[in-house]
Design a protein around this motif. Structure first.
Motif, PDB file in Angstrom:
ATOM      1  N   ARG A 247       0.776  -1.103   0.121  1.00 49.78           N
ATOM      2  CA  ARG A 247      -0.154   0.111   0.104  1.00 49.78           C
ATOM      3  C   ARG A 247       0.811   1.063  -0.005  1.00 49.78           C
ATOM      4  O   ARG A 247       1.751   1.442   0.755  1.00 49.78           O
ATOM      5  CB  ARG A 247      -1.035   0.026   1.283  1.00 49.78           C
ATOM      6  N   LYS A 248       0.637   2.072  -1.147  1.00 48.57           N
ATOM      7  CA  LYS A 248       1.719   3.126  -1.198  1.00 48.57           C
ATOM      8  C   LYS A 248       0.918   4.541  -1.316  1.00 48.57           C
ATOM      9  O   LYS A 248      -0.258   4.300  -2.156  1.00 48.57           O
ATOM     10  CB  LYS A 248       2.402   3.022  -2.381  1.00 48.57           C
ATOM     11  N   PRO A 249       0.957   5.507  -0.679  1.00 48.94           N
ATOM     12  CA  PRO A 249       0.289   6.900  -0.935  1.00 48.94           C
ATOM     13  C   PRO A 249       0.628   7.370  -2.262  1.00 48.94           C
ATOM     14  O   PRO A 249       1.761   7.502  -2.774  1.00 48.94           O
ATOM     15  CB  PRO A 249       0.864   7.705   0.315  1.00 48.94           C
ATOM     16  N   MET A 250      -0.585   7.698  -3.011  1.00 48.83           N
ATOM     17  CA  MET A 250      -0.579   8.429  -4.242  1.00 48.83           C
ATOM     18  C   MET A 250      -1.567   9.453  -4.379  1.00 48.83           C
ATOM     19  O   MET A 250      -2.670   9.377  -3.777  1.00 48.83           O
ATOM     20  CB  MET A 250      -0.748   7.508  -5.173  1.00 48.83           C
ATOM     21  N   ARG A 251      -1.324  10.492  -4.776  1.00 49.87           N
ATOM     22  CA  ARG A 251      -2.396  11.655  -5.010  1.00 49.87           C
ATOM     23  C   ARG A 251      -3.134  11.141  -6.001  1.00 49.87           C
ATOM     24  O   ARG A 251      -2.935  10.715  -7.216  1.00 49.87           O
ATOM     25  CB  ARG A 251      -1.349  13.013  -5.746  1.00 49.87           C
ATOM     26  N   GLN A 252      -4.667  11.331  -5.608  1.00 49.87           N
ATOM     27  CA  GLN A 252      -5.621  10.702  -6.480  1.00 49.87           C
ATOM     28  C   GLN A 252      -6.728  11.750  -6.397  1.00 49.87           C
ATOM     29  O   GLN A 252      -6.819  12.514  -5.523  1.00 49.87           O
ATOM     30  CB  GLN A 252      -6.199   9.330  -5.685  1.00 49.87           C
ATOM     31  N   ALA A 496     -10.099   7.660  -9.378  1.00 43.93           N
ATOM     32  CA  ALA A 496      -9.137   7.611 -10.354  1.00 43.93           C
ATOM     33  C   ALA A 496      -8.561   5.956 -10.447  1.00 43.93           C
ATOM     34  O   ALA A 496      -8.454   5.232  -9.631  1.00 43.93           O
ATOM     35  CB  ALA A 496      -8.063   8.621  -9.978  1.00 43.93           C
ATOM     36  N   ARG A 497      -8.148   5.832 -11.736  1.00 46.59           N
ATOM     37  CA  ARG A 497      -7.389   4.619 -12.003  1.00 46.59           C
ATOM     38  C   ARG A 497      -6.026   4.981 -12.886  1.00 46.59           C
ATOM     39  O   ARG A 497      -6.371   5.904 -13.493  1.00 46.59           O
ATOM     40  CB  ARG A 497      -8.242   3.566 -12.543  1.00 46.59           C
ATOM     41  N   PRO A 542       0.323   6.369 -15.041  1.00 44.00           N
ATOM     42  CA  PRO A 542      -0.486   5.713 -15.951  1.00 44.00           C
ATOM     43  C   PRO A 542       0.014   5.610 -17.324  1.00 44.00           C
ATOM     44  O   PRO A 542       0.964   6.419 -17.727  1.00 44.00           O
ATOM     45  CB  PRO A 542      -1.478   6.500 -15.809  1.00 44.00           C
ATOM     46  N   PRO A 543      -0.703   4.434 -17.978  1.00 41.53           N
ATOM     47  CA  PRO A 543      -0.114   4.573 -19.641  1.00 41.53           C
ATOM     48  C   PRO A 543      -0.498   5.769 -20.388  1.00 41.53           C
ATOM     49  O   PRO A 543       0.465   5.933 -21.364  1.00 41.53           O
ATOM     50  CB  PRO A 543      -0.887   3.532 -19.910  1.00 41.53           C
ATOM     51  N   LEU A 544      -1.275   6.716 -19.738  1.00 38.09           N
ATOM     52  CA  LEU A 544      -1.544   7.775 -20.988  1.00 38.09           C
ATOM     53  C   LEU A 544      -0.417   9.001 -20.828  1.00 38.09           C
ATOM     54  O   LEU A 544      -0.314   9.890 -21.674  1.00 38.09           O
ATOM     55  CB  LEU A 544      -2.837   8.685 -20.322  1.00 38.09           C
ATOM     56  N   GLU A 565      -4.293  15.573 -17.031  1.00 34.76           N
ATOM     57  CA  GLU A 565      -4.247  14.447 -15.854  1.00 34.76           C
ATOM     58  C   GLU A 565      -4.101  13.082 -16.903  1.00 34.76           C
ATOM     59  O   GLU A 565      -4.775  12.987 -17.914  1.00 34.76           O
ATOM     60  CB  GLU A 565      -5.523  14.549 -15.367  1.00 34.76           C
ATOM     61  N   THR A 566      -3.271  12.483 -16.242  1.00 37.26           N
ATOM     62  CA  THR A 566      -2.918  11.019 -16.912  1.00 37.26           C
ATOM     63  C   THR A 566      -3.723   9.967 -16.359  1.00 37.26           C
ATOM     64  O   THR A 566      -3.599   8.789 -16.879  1.00 37.26           O
ATOM     65  CB  THR A 566      -1.369  10.578 -17.040  1.00 37.26           C
ATOM     66  N   SER A 567      -4.363   9.802 -15.169  1.00 39.76           N
ATOM     67  CA  SER A 567      -5.036   8.879 -14.735  1.00 39.76           C
ATOM     68  C   SER A 567      -6.503   9.242 -15.465  1.00 39.76           C
ATOM     69  O   SER A 567      -6.862  10.054 -15.871  1.00 39.76           O
ATOM     70  CB  SER A 567      -5.275   9.207 -13.223  1.00 39.76           C
ATOM     71  N   THR A 568      -7.243   7.895 -15.344  1.00 40.62           N
ATOM     72  CA  THR A 568      -8.634   8.063 -15.921  1.00 40.62           C
ATOM     73  C   THR A 568      -9.789   7.648 -14.893  1.00 40.62           C
ATOM     74  O   THR A 568      -9.489   7.446 -13.762  1.00 40.62           O
ATOM     75  CB  THR A 568      -8.768   6.962 -16.996  1.00 40.62           C
ATOM     76  N   MET A 569     -10.946   8.015 -15.304  1.00 38.08           N
ATOM     77  CA  MET A 569     -12.054   7.899 -14.402  1.00 38.08           C
ATOM     78  C   MET A 569     -12.320   6.207 -14.230  1.00 38.08           C
ATOM     79  O   MET A 569     -11.901   5.482 -14.957  1.00 38.08           O
ATOM     80  CB  MET A 569     -13.271   8.397 -14.901  1.00 38.08           C
ATOM     81  N   PRO A 570     -12.899   5.757 -12.895  1.00 37.39           N
ATOM     82  CA  PRO A 570     -12.992   4.322 -12.859  1.00 37.39           C
ATOM     83  C   PRO A 570     -14.335   3.718 -13.547  1.00 37.39           C
ATOM     84  O   PRO A 570     -15.270   4.759 -14.115  1.00 37.39           O
ATOM     85  CB  PRO A 570     -13.278   4.465 -11.221  1.00 37.39           C
ATOM     86  N   GLN A 571     -14.487   2.651 -13.683  1.00 33.10           N
ATOM     87  CA  GLN A 571     -15.429   1.964 -14.623  1.00 33.10           C
ATOM     88  C   GLN A 571     -16.857   2.367 -14.035  1.00 33.10           C
ATOM     89  O   GLN A 571     -17.912   2.628 -14.690  1.00 33.10           O
ATOM     90  CB  GLN A 571     -15.527   0.671 -14.408  1.00 33.10           C
ATOM     91  N   TRP A 572     -17.041   2.817 -12.717  1.00 32.59           N
ATOM     92  CA  TRP A 572     -18.087   3.309 -12.024  1.00 32.59           C
ATOM     93  C   TRP A 572     -18.826   4.544 -12.650  1.00 32.59           C
ATOM     94  O   TRP A 572     -20.017   4.595 -12.584  1.00 32.59           O
ATOM     95  CB  TRP A 572     -17.985   3.286 -10.573  1.00 32.59           C
ATOM     96  N   ALA A 573     -17.982   5.396 -13.136  1.00 35.77           N
ATOM     97  CA  ALA A 573     -18.221   6.568 -13.689  1.00 35.77           C
ATOM     98  C   ALA A 573     -19.488   6.588 -14.810  1.00 35.77           C
ATOM     99  O   ALA A 573     -20.371   7.181 -14.773  1.00 35.77           O
ATOM    100  CB  ALA A 573     -17.215   7.472 -14.103  1.00 35.77           C
ATOM    101  N   GLY A 574     -19.151   5.859 -15.839  1.00 35.40           N
ATOM    102  CA  GLY A 574     -20.294   5.852 -16.758  1.00 35.40           C
ATOM    103  C   GLY A 574     -21.640   5.042 -16.358  1.00 35.40           C
ATOM    104  O   GLY A 574     -22.631   5.534 -16.800  1.00 35.40           O
ATOM    105  N   SER A 575     -21.658   4.301 -15.429  1.00 37.70           N
ATOM    106  CA  SER A 575     -22.715   3.534 -15.055  1.00 37.70           C
ATOM    107  C   SER A 575     -23.458   4.433 -13.963  1.00 37.70           C
ATOM    108  O   SER A 575     -24.523   3.938 -13.592  1.00 37.70           O
ATOM    109  CB  SER A 575     -22.395   2.113 -14.497  1.00 37.70           C
ATOM    110  N   CYS A 576     -23.018   5.532 -13.462  1.00 35.37           N
ATOM    111  CA  CYS A 576     -23.635   6.523 -12.565  1.00 35.37           C
ATOM    112  C   CYS A 576     -24.959   7.108 -12.963  1.00 35.37           C
ATOM    113  O   CYS A 576     -25.868   7.508 -12.312  1.00 35.37           O
ATOM    114  CB  CYS A 576     -22.588   7.198 -11.859  1.00 35.37           C
TER     115      CYS A 576
END
Length: 950
Positions: A247-252, A496-497, A542-544, A565-576
């Motif tokens: 477990r590593k802290p990361m800005r999210q 974020a992912r 992230p790969p971006l 921003e190179t992170s992307t939204m999680p899968q939950w976003a579109g289904s909300c």
């Protein structure tokens, strides 16, 4: 008669001149569905329509020509857009919005468990259309996600290619089942026209302070050089490769769902949801009332450290006098300043080990408690005692303050911890009716003891614990050492992912200052750049980040260079929020038109698995409330009625056990069967005796019989494509509804589907008639123009009433049973009146729509039955006009007769005298008296000299 089969833009109608159709059935049939007589194959049967017929050969290949019928009607519905919901709203009609939970189009396609909920919603949708409702019943794809990206990493195939291929397969499978979706409203979360509005919602969250960035721990795998999702971590190692994960802290990015915690709780009461799901959400939100208490940290000289105190949260402020030590989470922000030099190495090693555990592992009640002394102390503000500060992983940094006061006498986890590390245990609450022994933790209500200190001015002894809690809070606030506090287990949403395949965040960061700048709404959508390499960067980026020309940009307002921003939204976003887009899927100027939202919202019936009870449903409710606050939606909740369908388990697996010598062992012979070898047994070798299963050849050997969840690893997945090929889509639909109550888990049985397939075959033969000697079927039906008898109408209307009630209550299995009873009765009739058969076909249509459409046309109707009025039961046919009357001879019941209600005594006596069984007691004897209670009993007193004996 040979007719060319084709689908034309406008159906061409021809009059049949076949001698096999009576004049009353001379239908105008569309060329798009008309079949030549010689091409329609039917089964050969023995016997007549009495219900005793046996299908020769395989039922699946002979019961009725579903191979011909189903593709034809699917093409007809598709070509004519039968189930399209008009864009223009007809507000004069009631609406019903019926929605399935957004499926993820996986590469494996559907298995037979998926259509369970889809069939249920389709039955309701078809029923509601026939009841005159405007029905919105759409389908789309929650298509961003991890599997497509993992496949891209392994094969180099772009996720979009994989996703589109999977969607095509899912769509084809759903259409093959005859579901009445409005395919013109189909959406996918991966399309820029869709995620433009996902990004727009994020900007609204950002404007209102509901989206922010924070340092949070993530699953970091050094060997793979990437952040992993929770589902990619198993027992502390990566699922792929088995490498250690920490477990590593990361800005999210985070979403402040906690700001809506109270409303999410309160509005649950307005919803027609299963109580179990509501309770799960209540527990997940986890509202609790208690207090925050300041414990001053003590230095090595025993003095309070200037300005340093440890704030703890407790739901039991009444037990403050029993707090004998404090515990901080390994990630607590104050921990570095609390560690003594002597303990530093041990504490840092412990923190490292804790970072490799999931929160579930850390908080599991049954696990052995671990911890380490920090080397520091604090002062209990109530007792003045100095207490040690420990570090333990069962305390989480994200809940409360990340620190607790431990009261081992009244908390089980604290008790176990104190017992292991030999820490003091002080009883402060005693039961009102029993003696409390320190053999465990007492966590119930009681009377306060050992809770008084003149120095602090706090005396709780003799109070109830609830009175004591209030008094402690008042004392804390008066002395400035704490305050009343409402807390939640719910935490802000990590949004974020560190992946490629997801919605890009519509923000940039200025070079140099790092200031965040949101994109203008007019610049949406911010589309994903094309990448050939989706592998992790190895640096945690992230790969971006590899799309350098996309990442580097310029702020249009200031002209300063910036980075996206190179992170992307999680899968939950579109289904909300997808349920809103279905209302207005092609609107380029708004998320949803306000008039359409006001008409269609909220979703009336939402069907899906209970596994989504917390995350998806909670996130969607949160977003909906935000959209309500900014005036986009008119309702406080998105889904009014929720139905959770049960699981369909694989077929029962039978297992026998053998000892080391190879001898069979009964499953009840030993409690521990792990040392015995297992042997799979086919169902043909098994029989049931009582509640157990035994081997036919060894009836004294009991075996294990168990059904498991379908999975590729077990090899028990049933592909619906295979079932449709063997039995037809209508049989699959009907069987999944007939297996049992919709909400219950059920076990798949191929023998069961053969049963409902035979029922459909019997329905076909009842209406179409038996096959000709060459195996072909007539073009029309054997239904007649005769007037239905009163008995036929009674049987029909009882069926109508039952099917209607059971559809409304989603008891589809008993609705099907009622239709089976009708068919059994109808086989006993001398003829099948068209008027009755048409009504039955309408009843059948929501369940078996392909067969119903075919029969409807064969009965002489020129338009689809999809919008025909659903039959209504008439009360005059539901009333029972006859009663079964017991007949007694000399006070002893000898039989019964059926009489009309209101039957006179004389008529009842005449019927009894004519009864074959009763007449022998009456003929030849002298009738002395008759006692008649209408509708209840007829008792005849007979002189016995010549009464025959039974």
């Amino acid at each position: 008669m040979q007719l060319q089969l084709q689908l034309s833009a406008s159906p061409v109608w021809v009059r049949s001149n076949s001698s096999n159709i009576s004049r009353s059935n001379c239908a105008f049939l569309p060329l798009s569905i008309r079949r030549p007589r010689v091409l329609v194959r039917c089964c050969s049967i023995n016997g007549s329509g009495s219900g005793s017929e046996k299908i020769k050969g395989k039922a699946s290949s002979a019961a009725y020509p579903f191979h011909e019928i189903e593709p034809r009607w699917q093409k007809h519905w598709d070509h004519n857009k039968t189930f399209r919901t008009p864009d223009e709203i007809d507000a004069s009609k009631p609406k019903c919005y019926i929605l399935d939970m957004f499926p993820y189009p996986s590469g494996a396609g559907l298995h037979v468990g998926h259509p369970l909920g889809y069939t249920a919603t389709d039955i309701i949708a078809r029923y509601k259309r026939m009841k005159g409702f405007n029905v919105l019943h759409p389908m789309g794809w929650d298509a961003f996600g991890l599997p497509a990206e993992q496949y891209a990493i392994e094969t180099g195939t772009h996720p979009r290619v994989t996703t589109e291929r999977n969607i095509e397969r899912f769509r084809a499978q759903l259409k093959a089942l005859g579901f009445s979706y409005d395919w013109d409203r189909e959406i996918s979360t991966t399309e820029p026209d869709y995620y433009k509005w996902t990004q727009w919602i994020f900007l609204q969250l950002l404007k209102r302070g509901l989206a922010y960035q924070a340092e949070v721990p993530v699953n970091w795998c050094p060997a793979l050089g990437t952040v992993l999702a929770n589902e990619e971590v198993v027992d502390g190692v990566s699922e792929r490769g088995g490498y250690p994960v920490i477990r590593k802290p990361m800005r999210q990015w985070m979403l402040k769902i906690t700001a809506y915690a109270d409303r999410l709780l309160e509005d649950l009461e307005t919803l027609d949801w299963p109580e179990s799901i509501k309770e799960m959400q209540r527990n997940w939100i986890g509202r609790s009332e208690g207090a925050e208490i300041e414990f001053p940290v003590i230095d090595h000289n025993g003095s309070e450290k200037q300005g340093i105190s440890l704030c703890v949260y407790t739901t039991r402020p009444d037990t403050l006098f029993g707090a004998t030590y404090l515990v901080v989470a390994p990630e607590h922000f104050l921990l570095p300043s609390l560690i003594s030099d002597e303990q530093r190495e041990l504490v840092e090693e412990y923190v490292e080990l804790a970072s490799r555990k999931s929160e579930l592992e850390r908080t599991e009640l049954q696990k052995e408690k671990t911890g380490i002394f920090s080397g520091s102390f604090a002062k209990n503000p109530a007792t003045g005692d100095v207490v040690p500060i420990w570090v333990a992983d069962y305390v989480l940094g994200g809940y409360g303050t990340g620190a607790i006061m431990a009261v081992p006498a009244h908390d089980l986890r604290d008790f176990d911890f104190a017992s292991k590390f030999e820490l003091p245990i002080v009883k402060v609450v005693t039961p009102t009716t029993a003696t409390f022994e320190l053999s465990g933790a007492y966590d119930d209500d009681g009377i306060m003891v050992n809770s008084s200190n003149a120095s602090s001015g706090l005396d709780l002894d003799g109070l109830s614990n609830k009175e004591a809690a209030s008094k402690v809070i008042q004392w804390l606030e008066h002395t400035g050492q704490g305050k009343k506090k409402v807390n939640y287990k719910l935490r802000d949403w990590l949004f974020a992912r560190q992946r490629y395949w997801g919605e890009p965040f519509p923000v940039m960061f200025l070079e140099g200052t790092g200031d965040m700048v949101p994109l203008s709404e007019s610049d949406l959508p911010l589309t994903l750049p094309e990448l050939d390499d989706f592998t992790p960067t190895g640096t945690g980026e992230p790969p971006l980040a590899k799309a350098t020309s996309w990442v580097k940009t310029v702020d249009p307002l200031s002209g300063l260079p910036a980075r996206r921003e190179t992170s992307t939204m999680p899968q939950w976003a579109g289904s909300c929020w997808y349920y809103l887009r279905f209302m207005d899927p092609k609107n380029p100027n708004a998320l949803v038109d306000s008039a359409k939202e006001r008409y269609w919202g909220p979703v009336d019936i939402y069907v899906g698995g209970a596994e989504h009870s917390v995350l998806h449903l909670l996130y969607a409710r949160f977003w909906h409330k935000v959209l309500y606050d900014i005036g986009i939606v008119s309702t406080k909740e998105p889904f009014q009625c929720l139905i959770n369908q049960g699981l369909i388990l694989g077929e029962v697996e039978y297992t026998a056990y053998r000892d080391k010598e190879g001898k069979l062992v009964s499953v009840d012979a030993d409690d521990n069967l792990s040392e015995y070898s297992q042997e799979k047994v086919s169902s043909e070798m098994v029989t049931k005796v009582g509640d157990s299963y035994v081997l036919k050849d060894h009836p004294n050997i009991k075996i294990s019989a168990r059904a498991f969840k379908m999975s590729k690893s077990r090899g028990n997945v049933i592909n619906p494509d295979d079932v449709i090929s063997e039995y037809g889509a209508d049989s699959l639909r009907l069987y999944e509804m007939f297996m049992g109550p919709l909400r219950d888990s059920k076990t798949w049985s191929t023998g069961g589907i053969e049963g409902v397939h035979r029922f459909l075959g019997r329905t076909w033969r009842l209406i179409v008639g038996p096959s000709f000697p060459d195996g072909s079927c007539r073009d029309g039906t054997v239904a007649t123009d005769s007037e239905p008898t009163m008995e036929q109408l009674r049987i029909l209307h009882r069926c109508i009433a039952k099917v209607t009630e059971e559809i409304q209550e989603t008891r589809f299995n008993t609705a099907i049973s009622s239709m089976m009873e009708f068919i059994n009765s109808a086989y006993k009739w001398e003829n099948q009146p068209k008027e009755v058969m048409e009504v039955f076909v309408l009843l059948l249509s929501p369940f078996a729509p392909h067969m119903a459409e075919e029969l409807w046309f064969r009965l002489g109707n020129s338009a689809s039955l999809a919008y025909q009025p659903f039959p209504e039961a008439k009360s005059e046919y539901l009333k029972e006009t006859t009663v079964v009357l017991p007949v007694q001879i000399n006070g002893k019941t000898r039989g019964t007769i059926t009489v009309e209600k209101g039957c006179s005594e004389e008529d009842a006596f005449n019927l009894a005298s004519a009864d074959e069984k009763l007449c022998k007691y009456l003929n030849g004897g002298e009738i002395k008296k008759r006692i008649y209670v209408p509708g209840r009993i007829l008792n005849v007193i007979v002189v016995q000299q010549k009464v025959a004996r039974s």
